[in-house]
Enzyme design. Structure first.
Site, short mmCIF file in Angstrom:
data_model
loop_
_atom_site.label_atom_id
_atom_site.label_comp_id
_atom_site.label_asym_id
_atom_site.label_seq_id
_atom_site.Cartn_x
_atom_site.Cartn_y
_atom_site.Cartn_z
CE LYS A 68 45.83 6.04 -55.88
NZ LYS A 68 46.38 5.32 -55.15
C1 LIG Z 1 47.92 5.08 -54.98
C2 LIG Z 1 48.58 4.80 -53.76
C3 LIG Z 1 50.15 4.57 -53.36
C4 LIG Z 1 50.91 4.85 -54.62
O1 LIG Z 1 50.94 6.43 -55.05
P1 LIG Z 1 51.58 6.91 -56.33
O2 LIG Z 1 51.24 8.03 -56.60
O3 LIG Z 1 50.99 5.94 -57.33
O4 LIG Z 1 53.24 6.48 -56.12
C5 LIG Z 1 50.36 4.34 -52.26
N1 LIG Z 1 49.63 3.92 -51.18
C6 LIG Z 1 48.08 4.00 -51.61
C7 LIG Z 1 47.43 3.48 -50.33
C8 LIG Z 1 47.66 4.34 -52.79
O5 LIG Z 1 46.41 4.27 -52.89
#
Ligand SMILES: *Cc1c(COP(=O)(O)O)cnc(C)c1O
Length: 470
Positions: A112
């Site tokens: 993120k």
């Molecule tokens: C947020 C997240 C996801 C999922 O990603 P999306 O964009 O919501 O599909 C998968 N793995 C981790 C470690 C995350 O922080």
């Protein structure tokens, strides 16, 4: 570039407005009016660019006139300069077919950061010189909270209020939020509240006209278009290293809210040769059911060792339904209204066929997730986190042409989920040097009772008033 809402009735907006707004006024999500295109020659010419330069090139058509190319490059250079790896999102190899795209070298060890580090800078850029001030309010069970706080700490004209249920997030996750000490960062631990309670309070605040009349309240979850746009870049980076535009590549994506994998769909629409996008889910498998049978119906959430994928519904799926289904906003608004009432809907034939051209899906249970962690460790000496393991399980099981490389997106550093990793492979990953002192850092956090009134009055006392949206 203009943006339209997936529900068809909000006004078109430019990139600056959609970045600051998040959700559209008709409840839909913004998507570009059309997909920008890169020719094979243009993609070939991107080979070897430093990540920040590639990012500026891929994103420029989405940004349009809202930033000059020079300014966009300054922002990407600043955002990605904070990553602990020179390549920003290095691509590593398991074997001759299987690859791993490491997206966790940012400040908070989760993918993120790739989007939020840039979003924090975009907010600041677009607010500078205006009389507006943003109040970001969110609830977190872990990864999003720390990445968002890190991205906006110390930035002008932004306050962030992040709620978490006291004692219900891991110590690493809590400290990643509470050890960021800045006057505009407000961590709130709710006593006697669950994550769902916290989430419900945030929703209520967005609808509370006493609050929205005084403060410009916004969200930083992945419904924000600018986050998806930033994630398109690493699909280009990985595919070009593996031979694009002359070779097709598949991606396996650990999926929750469908933001990350939708960015792969956007890359394909822009001309990147993508063979398939594998939507990997854990036992919270609404997306796997929707893509394999057309049945999009919400069930309860089962907590797993991959908590960032523990979702009931997937907010960004609406963007795919819109685009794959023929971009009929009025029809989608009706369909989504039905879903909001009954928590169930059937995909139309057009939506199913449009999705099937690029997507396939797979679900992994706890045993399959553990087996993938062991496969990576025993065969390749690689320690991967539980979310990544779900992606790897799907990559190893997918039915794809023999000559197509498969890239699993590594969405978190294993050290963020050390107990689950240790129980699968018998080795406990350690925190990387840049945050090795996390357990000794000072923390700042306010405890509040788990009531809406307490939270709203805390926000009102500590946020800055702002005129309504421009
Ligand atoms: C947020 C997240 C996801 C999922 O990603 P999306 O964009 O919501 O599909 C998968 N793995 C981790 C470690 C995350 O922080």
């Amino acid at each position: 570039m203009d943006y339209v809402s997936t529900r068809g009735s909000a006004q078109r907006q430019d990139f600056r407005s959609v970045t600051l707004a998040g959700l559209a006024s008709d409840g839909g999500l913004y998507v570009p009016r059309e997909w920008p295109q890169f020719s094979a020659d243009e993609i070939a010419a991107m080979a070897g660019l430093p990540y920040a330069e590639l990012a500026a090139k891929v994103m420029q058509p989405f940004v349009g006139d809202c930033l000059t190319p020079e300014r966009l490059l300054e922002l990407t250079t600043k955002a990605y300069g904070r990553f602990a790896h020179k390549a920003v999102t290095p691509l590593t190899q398991f074997d001759e077919k299987q690859w791993l795209l490491e997206l966790f070298h940012g400040p908070t060890l989760a993918f993120k950061d790739v989007a939020l580090q840039l979003l924090g800078l975009l907010f600041e850029e677009f607010l500078t010189g205006s009389d507006q001030h943003l109040t970001i309010v969110g609830a977190t069970s872990g990864d999003t909270g720390s990445a968002a706080i890190d991205a906006v700490a110390g930035r002008e004209k932004i306050d962030i209020f992040m709620l978490h249920p006291k004692g219900r997030v891991s110590e690493v996750q809590r400290r990643q939020m509470t050890s960021v000490i800045a006057p505009n960062v407000h961590n709130i631990a709710l006593t006697d509240a669950s994550f769902d309670d916290a989430q419900a309070m945030v929703k209520r605040m967005f609808a509370d006209t006493d609050m929205t009349g005084r403060f410009r309240i916004t969200a930083v979850n992945s419904i924000n278009w600018a986050r998806l746009m930033a994630q398109v870049v690493y699909y280009f980076a990985a595919a070009i290293q593996l031979g694009a535009p002359n070779r097709k590549v598949a991606f396996s994506v650990p999926t929750g809210n469908f933001g990350d994998v939708f960015a792969g769909y956007v890359a394909a629409k822009m001309g990147l040769p993508v063979e398939k996008l594998i939507v990997a889910t854990n036992v919270n498998d609404i997306l796997h059911r929707a893509l394999s049978t057309g049945d999009y119906s919400a069930h309860g959430v089962t907590p797993t060792e991959a908590p960032s994928m523990d979702i009931q519904v997937s907010s960004n799926f609406e963007r795919l339904l819109f685009d794959a289904g023929g971009r009929d906003g009025a029809a989608l608004a009706e369909q989504m209204k039905g879903f909001e009432a009954s928590k169930a809907m059937q995909l139309t034939n057009a939506q199913r066929e449009g999705a099937a051209a690029l997507f396939t899906s797979m679900r992994a249970d706890a045993d399959e997730m553990h087996a993938a962690m062991r496969w990576a460790y025993e065969n390749c000496g690689k320690v991967i986190d539980p979310h990544t393991a779900i992606g790897l399980h799907a990559a190893l099981s997918a039915d794809l042409p023999a000559d197509v490389p498969v890239v699993t997106l590594a969405t978190a550093d294993a050290a963020k989920f050390a107990p689950a990793v240790e129980s699968a492979i018998g080795v406990s990953p350690t925190l990387p040097p840049r945050i090795a002192d996390l357990m000794d850092r000072e923390e700042a956090c306010t405890d509040l009772p788990g009531t809406y009134e307490a939270v709203a009055s805390f926000v009102a006392d500590n946020a800055t008033e702002s005129p309504a949206a421009a």
